[in-house]
Design an enzyme around this catalytic site. Sequence first.
Site, PDB file in Angstrom:
ATOM      1  N   GLU A 194       0.848  -1.249  -0.033  1.00  0.00           N
ATOM      2  CA  GLU A 194      -0.104  -0.160  -0.076  1.00  0.00           C
ATOM      3  C   GLU A 194       1.014   1.242  -0.099  1.00  0.00           C
ATOM      4  O   GLU A 194       1.817   1.286   0.320  1.00  0.00           O
ATOM      5  CB  GLU A 194      -0.823   0.097   1.118  1.00  0.00           C
ATOM      6  CG  GLU A 194      -1.965  -1.312   1.055  1.00  0.00           C
ATOM      7  CD  GLU A 194      -2.813  -1.355   2.278  1.00  0.00           C
ATOM      8  OE1 GLU A 194      -3.873  -2.014   2.198  1.00  0.00           O
ATOM      9  OE2 GLU A 194      -2.494  -0.865   3.250  1.00  0.00           O
ATOM     10  N   CYS A 251       3.854   8.600   1.044  1.00  0.00           N
ATOM     11  CA  CYS A 251       4.165   7.844   1.973  1.00  0.00           C
ATOM     12  C   CYS A 251       4.502   6.353   1.294  1.00  0.00           C
ATOM     13  O   CYS A 251       3.422   5.729   0.829  1.00  0.00           O
ATOM     14  CB  CYS A 251       3.298   7.465   3.155  1.00  0.00           C
ATOM     15  SG  CYS A 251       3.650   6.286   4.280  1.00  0.00           S
ATOM     16  N   CYS A 275       6.471  -6.943   7.202  1.00  0.00           N
ATOM     17  CA  CYS A 275       7.584  -6.394   7.981  1.00  0.00           C
ATOM     18  C   CYS A 275       8.148  -7.491   8.796  1.00  0.00           C
ATOM     19  O   CYS A 275       7.059  -7.940   9.522  1.00  0.00           O
ATOM     20  CB  CYS A 275       7.181  -5.086   8.536  1.00  0.00           C
ATOM     21  SG  CYS A 275       8.550  -4.499   9.351  1.00  0.00           S
ATOM     22  N   CYS A 331       6.372  -5.270  15.315  1.00  0.00           N
ATOM     23  CA  CYS A 331       5.933  -4.470  16.596  1.00  0.00           C
ATOM     24  C   CYS A 331       4.365  -4.444  17.021  1.00  0.00           C
ATOM     25  O   CYS A 331       3.587  -4.896  15.856  1.00  0.00           O
ATOM     26  CB  CYS A 331       6.055  -2.826  16.190  1.00  0.00           C
ATOM     27  SG  CYS A 331       7.798  -2.511  15.845  1.00  0.00           S
ATOM     28  N   CYS A 342       1.322  -2.543  15.680  1.00  0.00           N
ATOM     29  CA  CYS A 342       1.229  -2.075  13.870  1.00  0.00           C
ATOM     30  C   CYS A 342       0.721  -3.012  13.281  1.00  0.00           C
ATOM     31  O   CYS A 342       0.971  -4.440  13.272  1.00  0.00           O
ATOM     32  CB  CYS A 342       2.707  -1.925  13.506  1.00  0.00           C
ATOM     33  SG  CYS A 342       2.825  -1.393  11.738  1.00  0.00           S
ATOM     34  N   GLY A 359       6.858  -1.908   6.205  1.00  0.00           N
ATOM     35  CA  GLY A 359       8.038  -2.364   5.952  1.00  0.00           C
ATOM     36  C   GLY A 359       9.113  -1.387   6.709  1.00  0.00           C
ATOM     37  O   GLY A 359       8.892  -0.300   7.038  1.00  0.00           O
ATOM     38  N   GLU A 360      10.393  -2.107   7.043  1.00  0.00           N
ATOM     39  CA  GLU A 360      11.286  -1.367   7.442  1.00  0.00           C
ATOM     40  C   GLU A 360      12.607  -1.268   6.565  1.00  0.00           C
ATOM     41  O   GLU A 360      13.125  -1.837   6.068  1.00  0.00           O
ATOM     42  CB  GLU A 360      11.981  -2.527   8.684  1.00  0.00           C
ATOM     43  CG  GLU A 360      13.316  -1.885   9.382  1.00  0.00           C
ATOM     44  CD  GLU A 360      13.284  -0.482   9.816  1.00  0.00           C
ATOM     45  OE1 GLU A 360      12.368   0.000  10.337  1.00  0.00           O
ATOM     46  OE2 GLU A 360      14.295   0.271   9.456  1.00  0.00           O
ATOM     47  N   SER A 408      11.927   6.542   7.940  1.00  0.00           N
ATOM     48  CA  SER A 408      11.465   6.200   9.546  1.00  0.00           C
ATOM     49  C   SER A 408      12.038   4.885   9.690  1.00  0.00           C
ATOM     50  O   SER A 408      11.794   3.773   8.862  1.00  0.00           O
ATOM     51  CB  SER A 408       9.995   6.396   9.575  1.00  0.00           C
ATOM     52  OG  SER A 408       9.653   5.791  10.859  1.00  0.00           O
ATOM     53  N   SER A 421      11.337   5.540  15.219  1.00  0.00           N
ATOM     54  CA  SER A 421      10.077   5.194  16.049  1.00  0.00           C
ATOM     55  C   SER A 421      10.346   4.300  17.390  1.00  0.00           C
ATOM     56  O   SER A 421      10.774   3.552  17.707  1.00  0.00           O
ATOM     57  CB  SER A 421       9.239   3.892  15.211  1.00  0.00           C
ATOM     58  OG  SER A 421       9.141   4.563  13.807  1.00  0.00           O
ATOM     59  N   LEU A 422      10.382   5.834  18.229  1.00  0.00           N
ATOM     60  CA  LEU A 422      10.941   5.113  19.567  1.00  0.00           C
ATOM     61  C   LEU A 422       9.823   4.678  20.142  1.00  0.00           C
ATOM     62  O   LEU A 422      10.007   3.625  21.102  1.00  0.00           O
ATOM     63  CB  LEU A 422      11.503   6.480  20.225  1.00  0.00           C
ATOM     64  CG  LEU A 422      12.160   6.202  21.631  1.00  0.00           C
ATOM     65  CD1 LEU A 422      13.436   5.409  21.780  1.00  0.00           C
ATOM     66  CD2 LEU A 422      12.604   7.606  22.203  1.00  0.00           C
ATOM     67  N   ASN A 424      -3.297   4.810  16.098  1.00  0.00           N
ATOM     68  CA  ASN A 424      -4.573   4.421  15.222  1.00  0.00           C
ATOM     69  C   ASN A 424      -4.884   3.262  15.380  1.00  0.00           C
ATOM     70  O   ASN A 424      -4.355   2.272  15.213  1.00  0.00           O
ATOM     71  CB  ASN A 424      -4.041   4.863  13.731  1.00  0.00           C
ATOM     72  CG  ASN A 424      -3.731   6.273  13.731  1.00  0.00           C
ATOM     73  OD1 ASN A 424      -4.455   7.299  13.830  1.00  0.00           O
ATOM     74  ND2 ASN A 424      -2.717   6.442  12.925  1.00  0.00           N
ATOM     75  N   CYS A 454      -0.763   6.064   9.916  1.00  0.00           N
ATOM     76  CA  CYS A 454       0.341   5.086  10.391  1.00  0.00           C
ATOM     77  C   CYS A 454      -0.096   3.764  10.984  1.00  0.00           C
ATOM     78  O   CYS A 454      -1.112   4.060  11.755  1.00  0.00           O
ATOM     79  CB  CYS A 454       1.165   6.066  11.426  1.00  0.00           C
ATOM     80  SG  CYS A 454       1.719   7.613  10.739  1.00  0.00           S
TER      81      CYS A 454
HETATM   82  N1  SAH Z   1       8.835   0.456  10.047  1.00  0.00           N
HETATM   83  C1  SAH Z   1       9.301   1.707   9.938  1.00  0.00           C
HETATM   84  C2  SAH Z   1       8.308   2.808   9.227  1.00  0.00           C
HETATM   85  C3  SAH Z   1       7.104   2.343   9.077  1.00  0.00           C
HETATM   86  S1  SAH Z   1       5.972   2.616  10.474  1.00  0.00           S
HETATM   87  C4  SAH Z   1       9.106   2.388  11.502  1.00  0.00           C
HETATM   88  O1  SAH Z   1       8.813   1.664  12.155  1.00  0.00           O
HETATM   89  O2  SAH Z   1       9.369   3.389  11.798  1.00  0.00           O
HETATM   90  C5  SAH Z   1       5.805   4.221  10.403  1.00  0.00           C
HETATM   91  C6  SAH Z   1       5.270   4.808  11.928  1.00  0.00           C
HETATM   92  O3  SAH Z   1       3.987   4.472  12.193  1.00  0.00           O
HETATM   93  C7  SAH Z   1       6.275   4.476  12.937  1.00  0.00           C
HETATM   94  O4  SAH Z   1       6.603   5.623  13.636  1.00  0.00           O
HETATM   95  C8  SAH Z   1       5.414   3.376  13.909  1.00  0.00           C
HETATM   96  O5  SAH Z   1       5.832   3.567  15.408  1.00  0.00           O
HETATM   97  C9  SAH Z   1       4.133   4.005  13.619  1.00  0.00           C
HETATM   98  N2  SAH Z   1       2.983   3.088  13.787  1.00  0.00           N
HETATM   99  C10 SAH Z   1       2.747   1.945  13.761  1.00  0.00           C
HETATM  100  N3  SAH Z   1       1.590   1.510  13.951  1.00  0.00           N
HETATM  101  C11 SAH Z   1       0.958   2.524  14.354  1.00  0.00           C
HETATM  102  C12 SAH Z   1      -0.467   2.633  14.987  1.00  0.00           C
HETATM  103  N4  SAH Z   1      -1.287   1.773  14.876  1.00  0.00           N
HETATM  104  N5  SAH Z   1      -1.067   3.995  14.962  1.00  0.00           N
HETATM  105  C13 SAH Z   1      -0.206   4.933  15.016  1.00  0.00           C
HETATM  106  N6  SAH Z   1       1.208   4.683  14.765  1.00  0.00           N
HETATM  107  C14 SAH Z   1       1.578   3.542  14.477  1.00  0.00           C
HETATM  108 FE1  SF4 Z   2       7.545  -2.841  10.866  1.00  0.00          FE
HETATM  109 FE2  SF4 Z   2       7.409  -0.083  11.169  1.00  0.00          FE
HETATM  110 FE3  SF4 Z   2       5.087  -1.718  11.742  1.00  0.00          FE
HETATM  111 FE4  SF4 Z   2       7.165  -1.872  13.439  1.00  0.00          FE
HETATM  112  S1  SF4 Z   2       6.031  -0.151  13.001  1.00  0.00           S
HETATM  113  S2  SF4 Z   2       6.042  -3.600  12.356  1.00  0.00           S
HETATM  114  S3  SF4 Z   2       9.082  -1.682  12.075  1.00  0.00           S
HETATM  115  S4  SF4 Z   2       6.149  -1.405   9.629  1.00  0.00           S
END
Ligand code: SAH
Ligand code: SF4
Length: 369
Positions: free
Chosen positions: A89, A103, A110, A114, A117, A156-157, A188, A211-212, A287, A335
């Site tokens: 997507e 984006c 991925c 996490c 996500c 993805g990362e 990111s 993404s801390l 979200n 996100c």
């Molecule tokens: N893999 C990379 C880039 C994609 S995720 C990464 O993790 O940085 C992009 C952002 O979306 C990250 O900052 C992640 O923490 C955030 N994210 C993931 N799931 C989310 C959710 N359900 N609601 C809000 N932000 C989310």
């Molecule tokens: Fe992958 Fe980023 Fe989602 Fe974590 S937040 S699972 S690194 S896409």
Amino acid sequence: MAPLPGLAGLLPGELAELLGLPPFRGVQIFKWISRGALSFDSMTDLPLSLRETLAEKYRIRTGSVKSRLEAPDGTVKSALAFGGGTGIEMVLLADGRGRKTVCLSTQAGCPAGCVFCKTGTLGFRRNLSAAEIAEQFLFAGDLSPGISTVVVMGMGEPLLNLAEFRRACAFLCHRDGPGISPRRITVSTCGIADGIRDLASGGPPVRLALSLATADEELRKALMPITKTNPLPLLKEALLYFQEKGGGRVTLEAVLLGGINTGGKDARAMAAFARGLDVVVNIIPWNPVEGLVFSGLPLREPSAGETAEFRRLLEKEGLKVTRRYRRGRGVSGACGQLGESARTCAEAPMYAPAQPAAERLIRKSGADG
Ligand code: SAH
Ligand code: SF4
């Protein structure tokens, strides 16, 4: 019959070499592709015979649009299919001032997993090629020309697919092509220390976001398993190195999970992590993604009060804070919500074209696919 190879994403020199043409032809073809040409026939400064040969042996793009959803705020989420039925997507966002941002995704699924996500729940399918990353930009341009900003925050990362991401940047930043400034590309990462160092020393000079989520090591291990191999002290060293090398201000993304990482202790830990770094904290209220649980309880959005209070706590610690606009939620294009159509992209698509141009494109790709 095997599908024809695609030319999108290749640089002028690569095109000339592959096609056995003089360099200026490579530049011509590159310019057409970058400007969104959808047929070789439309490349009117090429001899007709060359256009015909190209059309017999090659395609321009390998991907196709499977579905498109537009949110009331103008955000458009597109599901694209690439070779082998790989679904990903891509999201196009427009801010109030007319600035257009795309984006991009770098992997199908991925591997980082996490817990908050949606993409993480898919598991890892495969890395996208540089061409597949570049094509997402081209598909976004079909919908809306003049995209000036790129965020690599889709599925993805990126730092686990750095070589292809770099090649995609060479396409995006090429002056004969899209001509995006590297400073208008933000990548990111969930925190791959080696990847951050590699990017710092080897470029391109894109902006970085980490993404801390939390600076509490134990909590982060539970929320973001990548922390087990990339502990926070190692990440901080990598960020210091990135800034030593001139990478500039880093964004710390703090996805807020109601009742989990929004307390005073969390704010203090974040401030301690940020010390010595040039950072801005970007608060992202979680979200909703159905079915995600942590410690046996469903994840929930933070309340407005909880979010405001966390922001106040961070600011009290002296941190600069911004808050991400929640664009695209209506289409699960915000996100962390990407993934649903990747699962279902073989099923009947739901069309909600953004504009007539998009409709034409969808019909076209629908007919092809
Ligand atoms: N893999 C990379 C880039 C994609 S995720 C990464 O993790 O940085 C992009 C952002 O979306 C990250 O900052 C992640 O923490 C955030 N994210 C993931 N799931 C989310 C959710 N359900 N609601 C809000 N932000 C989310
Ligand atoms: Fe992958 Fe980023 Fe989602 Fe974590 S937040 S699972 S690194 S896409």
